[in-house]
Design a protein around this motif. Structure first.
Motif, short mmCIF file in Angstrom:
data_model
loop_
_atom_site.label_atom_id
_atom_site.label_comp_id
_atom_site.label_asym_id
_atom_site.label_seq_id
_atom_site.Cartn_x
_atom_site.Cartn_y
_atom_site.Cartn_z
N MET A 105 53.19 39.47 42.25
CA MET A 105 52.96 40.75 41.42
C MET A 105 53.47 40.49 40.15
SD MET A 105 53.80 43.52 44.21
CE MET A 105 55.39 42.89 44.67
N THR A 106 52.85 40.73 38.77
CA THR A 106 53.64 40.79 37.63
C THR A 106 52.90 42.23 37.17
OG1 THR A 106 51.64 39.99 36.47
CG2 THR A 106 53.22 38.37 37.29
N PRO A 107 53.58 42.62 36.02
CA PRO A 107 53.10 43.93 35.19
C PRO A 107 51.39 43.68 34.95
CG PRO A 107 55.29 43.50 34.28
CD PRO A 107 54.73 42.28 35.26
N ALA A 108 51.08 42.50 34.69
CA ALA A 108 49.71 42.26 34.10
C ALA A 108 48.68 42.31 35.26
CB ALA A 108 49.50 40.90 33.61
N ALA A 109 49.06 41.79 36.63
CA ALA A 109 47.93 41.82 37.80
C ALA A 109 48.84 41.34 38.94
CB ALA A 109 46.80 40.98 37.37
N ILE A 110 47.99 41.47 40.16
CA ILE A 110 48.61 40.90 41.43
C ILE A 110 47.54 39.93 42.08
CG2 ILE A 110 49.01 41.78 43.75
CD1 ILE A 110 49.54 44.56 42.72
N VAL A 111 48.19 38.91 42.48
CA VAL A 111 47.49 37.80 43.22
C VAL A 111 47.48 38.06 44.63
CG1 VAL A 111 47.04 35.24 43.49
CG2 VAL A 111 47.87 36.22 41.38
N ALA A 112 46.35 38.30 44.96
CA ALA A 112 46.13 38.59 46.66
C ALA A 112 45.63 37.26 47.25
CB ALA A 112 45.36 39.79 46.84
N ALA A 114 52.73 42.32 25.05
CA ALA A 114 52.17 42.43 26.57
C ALA A 114 52.48 41.23 27.53
CB ALA A 114 50.84 42.65 26.29
N VAL A 115 52.58 41.61 28.66
CA VAL A 115 52.89 40.64 29.71
C VAL A 115 51.65 39.95 30.13
CG1 VAL A 115 53.55 40.20 32.14
CG2 VAL A 115 54.74 41.73 30.88
N GLU A 116 51.44 38.64 29.95
CA GLU A 116 50.31 37.83 30.30
C GLU A 116 50.48 36.77 31.51
OE1 GLU A 116 48.56 37.25 25.77
OE2 GLU A 116 49.48 35.42 26.70
N MET A 117 49.43 36.98 32.52
CA MET A 117 49.79 36.14 33.77
C MET A 117 48.61 35.26 33.85
SD MET A 117 49.92 37.50 37.85
CE MET A 117 47.89 37.88 37.93
N ARG A 118 48.78 33.90 33.97
CA ARG A 118 47.79 32.85 34.15
C ARG A 118 48.00 32.35 35.57
NH1 ARG A 118 49.60 32.82 28.88
NH2 ARG A 118 48.02 32.31 27.35
N THR A 119 46.70 32.35 36.37
CA THR A 119 46.65 32.05 37.65
C THR A 119 45.70 30.97 37.75
OG1 THR A 119 47.00 34.15 38.39
CG2 THR A 119 45.91 32.73 40.00
N GLU A 120 46.06 29.83 38.33
CA GLU A 120 45.37 28.64 38.40
C GLU A 120 45.22 28.21 39.99
OE1 GLU A 120 48.21 27.40 34.52
OE2 GLU A 120 48.48 26.32 36.33
N LEU A 121 44.19 28.16 40.35
CA LEU A 121 43.63 28.08 41.89
C LEU A 121 43.43 26.43 41.96
CD1 LEU A 121 43.37 29.04 44.37
CD2 LEU A 121 40.97 29.80 44.10
N LEU A 122 44.08 25.98 42.88
CA LEU A 122 43.82 24.51 43.13
C LEU A 122 43.12 24.31 44.47
CD1 LEU A 122 47.58 22.97 42.42
CD2 LEU A 122 45.54 23.40 40.98
N SER A 123 43.07 25.23 45.51
CA SER A 123 42.38 25.22 46.50
C SER A 123 42.31 26.44 47.46
CB SER A 123 42.96 24.03 47.73
OG SER A 123 44.18 24.51 48.08
N GLY A 124 41.20 26.71 48.01
CA GLY A 124 40.83 27.82 48.69
C GLY A 124 40.39 29.15 47.64
N ALA A 125 40.73 30.19 48.03
CA ALA A 125 40.15 31.41 47.36
C ALA A 125 41.11 32.50 47.12
CB ALA A 125 38.87 31.81 47.77
N LEU A 126 41.05 33.29 46.20
CA LEU A 126 42.17 34.07 45.96
C LEU A 126 41.45 35.54 44.91
CD1 LEU A 126 43.45 33.88 42.84
CD2 LEU A 126 44.79 32.22 44.32
#
Length: 284
Positions: free
Chosen positions: A124-131, A149-161
């Protein structure tokens, strides 16, 4: 949907997560500390430490690998801070509830496939939640110097989220990334940079110092190289060139991870390289 007055609602105990658990520190490199719940004091984090709910872990010039009750792992990167918001586990049902607050910095997570449909693993971050439901990914939380503003970068290497904000949700699959901005929502997905191509795997032997080189990636503005030994991150270096001089590795088995970084700050797919250095032969 509605419970009339004076009604009785019975919830089976088997549905509940009623057992707090701990997380285990399995690797530490450099300066990493922990502040226990209700304490302002920071103590040096060590291998074998058990982490509880509400503990705050801070890395300065260091990293730490943390293992959870379901064998999932979280690598805390340099200059980062996390809080153990929830650590719950039920042995009888295999129901888990792991929630990590990323207060700043970057983490890499490797999550085991959740065995119970109601289990949760979230960052969790103030910008979003990774489930998460069984995947390997990276998350970075930064503050925009212009907007605050808080920025959240999410990089997916395998699977799904799923990346969920107050405004919208984006589901991504392996090889994709999204940017979430506080109070603005989650962007459309973009494709991560591919793995860098290199000729080192074709060499019969390697000697050190080693000039590690790879082909330039289109759209890459810089590169990052990480040296891992088992669960421990030894070091991580950045370069704007498609090469890096390596002269500070002792004997042992290691893994090098090489990836490009695009103009938006997303780190791409890793090129993995396993290396083994023998002990130097004593002089006669």
């Amino acid at each position: 949907k509605y419970l009339p007055p004076k009604s009785t609602l019975k919830i089976p105990r088997a549905w509940l997560i009623d057992q707090s658990t701990t997380a285990l520190v399995i690797a530490v490199e450099g300066d990493v500390s922990v502040a226990r719940q209700g304490s302002l004091d920071h103590e040096q984090l060590e291998i074998g430490n058990l982490l509880n709910q509400q503990d705050v872990i801070t890395s300065q010039e260091g990293t730490a690998m943390i293992k959870f009750a379901d064998d999932s792992r979280l690598l805390l990167k340099t200059n980062s801070m996390i809080k153990m918001a929830s650590l719950q586990f039920s042995n009888s049902t295999q129901l888990i509830d792991t929630r990590i607050e990323l207060l700043r910095g970057r983490v890499k997570a490797q999550v085991e496939k959740l065995r119970h449909q109601d289990s949760h693993y979230e960052i969790m971050t103030p910008a979003a939640i990774v489930a998460v439901r069984g995947t390997e990914f990276r998350v970075a939380s930064t503050v925009n110097e212009t907007t605050g503003a808080v920025e959240m970068r999410t990089e997916l290497l395998s699977g799904a989220l799923s990346v969920i904000s107050d405004d919208n949700q984006q589901d991504i699959v392996s090889g994709q990334a999204v940017l979430a901005i506080e109070k603005e929502g989650v962007s459309e997905s973009i494709e991560l940079l591919p793995r860098p191509l290199m000729a080192l795997n074709e060499r019969k032997s390697m000697t050190f110092p080693l000039l590690l080189d790879w082909n330039n990636l289109e759209k890459a503005v810089s590169y990052k190289v990480t040296l891992m030994k088992e669960e421990e991150q030894i070091w991580e270096k950045s370069t704007q060139d498609s090469e890096l001089l390596i002269d500070d590795i002792d004997s042992g088995q290691f893994q090098l991870l090489i990836r490009g970084i695009d103009a938006l700050g997303f780190e791409g797919q890793n090129r993995y390289l396993n290396i083994e250095l023998a002990e130097p032969t004593p002089a006669a």
